[in-house]
Motif scaffolding. Sequence first.
Motif, short mmCIF file in Angstrom:
data_model
loop_
_atom_site.label_atom_id
_atom_site.label_comp_id
_atom_site.label_asym_id
_atom_site.label_seq_id
_atom_site.Cartn_x
_atom_site.Cartn_y
_atom_site.Cartn_z
N CYS A 1 0.83 -1.20 0.00
CA CYS A 1 0.00 0.00 0.00
C CYS A 1 0.87 1.25 0.00
CB CYS A 1 -0.90 -0.01 1.23
SG CYS A 1 -2.12 1.32 1.29
N PHE A 2 0.45 2.25 -0.78
CA PHE A 2 1.07 3.57 -0.76
C PHE A 2 0.00 4.54 -0.25
CE2 PHE A 2 3.32 1.32 -4.14
CZ PHE A 2 4.66 1.55 -3.79
N THR A 3 0.30 5.27 0.82
CA THR A 3 -0.73 6.06 1.50
C THR A 3 -0.27 7.48 1.80
OG1 THR A 3 -1.40 3.99 2.58
CG2 THR A 3 -2.35 6.02 3.42
N TYR A 4 -1.20 8.41 1.62
CA TYR A 4 -1.02 9.80 2.04
C TYR A 4 -2.02 10.11 3.14
CZ TYR A 4 1.83 11.46 -1.98
OH TYR A 4 2.83 11.69 -2.89
N PRO A 5 -1.76 11.14 3.95
CA PRO A 5 -2.82 11.62 4.84
C PRO A 5 -4.03 12.05 4.00
CG PRO A 5 -0.70 12.58 5.45
CD PRO A 5 -0.50 11.90 4.14
N SER A 6 -5.22 11.73 4.45
CA SER A 6 -6.43 12.05 3.67
C SER A 6 -6.58 13.54 3.40
CB SER A 6 -7.67 11.54 4.41
OG SER A 6 -7.66 10.14 4.51
N SER A 7 -6.10 14.36 4.32
CA SER A 7 -6.26 15.80 4.16
C SER A 7 -5.19 16.43 3.28
CB SER A 7 -6.23 16.48 5.54
OG SER A 7 -5.01 16.21 6.21
N PHE A 8 -4.26 15.61 2.78
CA PHE A 8 -3.23 16.13 1.89
C PHE A 8 -3.70 15.99 0.45
CE2 PHE A 8 0.55 15.30 -0.79
CZ PHE A 8 1.25 16.48 -0.58
N SER A 9 -3.60 17.07 -0.31
CA SER A 9 -4.02 17.06 -1.71
C SER A 9 -2.81 16.77 -2.59
CB SER A 9 -4.63 18.41 -2.09
OG SER A 9 -5.75 18.69 -1.29
#
Length: 387
Positions: A355-363
């Motif tokens: 999985c590759f993941t960003y914080p949800s609030s990061f655009s």
Amino acid sequence: MTSVETGFFQTAGEISGNTASSQYFYKGRGLLQLTGDGNQPVMYSDYQQKIGTAHDIIGNPDLVAQKIFLAVDSGGWVWNQIKAPSWPARGKKSDETQTEFEAKMRAFEWKRNKFPKGLSKNLNEIALLMKENEEDYFFLICRLLQGYLPTSTDDYPTTLHLDRRKQNLQKIKTWFKYNKNVCDSGGIIPELSGKIPWMDVAWKEYEKYKGLNNNLIPLKDKVETYFDNANYTTGKFTENWCAAFVTWCLTKGTFKYPPPSGLGTIRARAFAPKAIYAIDHYWEEGSQTKNNTPAYGAIALIKWENGGEHVAFVIGKTSTGRIAVLGGNQSVKENGIKIGSGITLSSAKLSEIKCFTYPSSFSDYTKLYNLTSENITDSLTSSDTHQ
């Protein structure tokens, strides 16, 4: 949604261009472009009824663009007024040819399947659906505002300017999201400045501690600080600290992002969105990258074949196609022998990363997915990340 017609809100009225609507007497005006049909007021008439006789927008439609109250209020009114049809199956009308009827029914069925939760909803209700499916429902809003023809399906007319609308949406989302933090940081917005807050922290930690290992001070003490920051209260702990390092970077930047809750702050398997990997822990505020592809700054969750996980930040790719990462709790060696773990640059096979993941609030933005080539020869294994 009307940012293109107004030069990204430089005006409150549609700028004259190549589209027929921009030449209308009742052209688009206000935040959501109150628009008539040529010399027919249409929605102007409906809005006139709503506001009464205080402002004659039928005789002087420019008032909607000139008076801030009307520009904003009309936008709110349009937001609740325009609704998606239900596009129901129906019988053939007397003024339709069989070909026209069949084309419409195919299009209606396509729309019912494409936007199932948006049927008969107003723009405000459809906007709330963007949280679960931004691509489809943002497109639907744009098409409804422009006019969704009965036989249209997945068409992207050049006049829709969908790519530009998407770009402007991300800007607006970013500004609203960071309204307070931006003021405190002199107006610098991470996504628009090209900086990723947690990566600034990660690189500073790397420069400060590169070459050092967790068995010796000062990195030994710093690892304990990582765990303290992660609210690990069981006692001193200096092993398996990759997740604690990620948590530190997320929470110590100019803009702070929440890590997984509870013990998820110190467990690598928690850095994946719900229902993607682990059951006992997941990242409530995390979202996969586009199509789960590697992107700079994304958190890579690595799953080892013999058990265990590891997390690190994506920084690029190697000449052999491996994913280059910066992470904590990665081997530090002397003469090929592991002497401890540190903050290092290494790489992993794409197939090993679940999985590759960003914080949800990061655009995120396109440039982050164009990974640079990194001259990294080290390759991570399970023994490099576990004692």
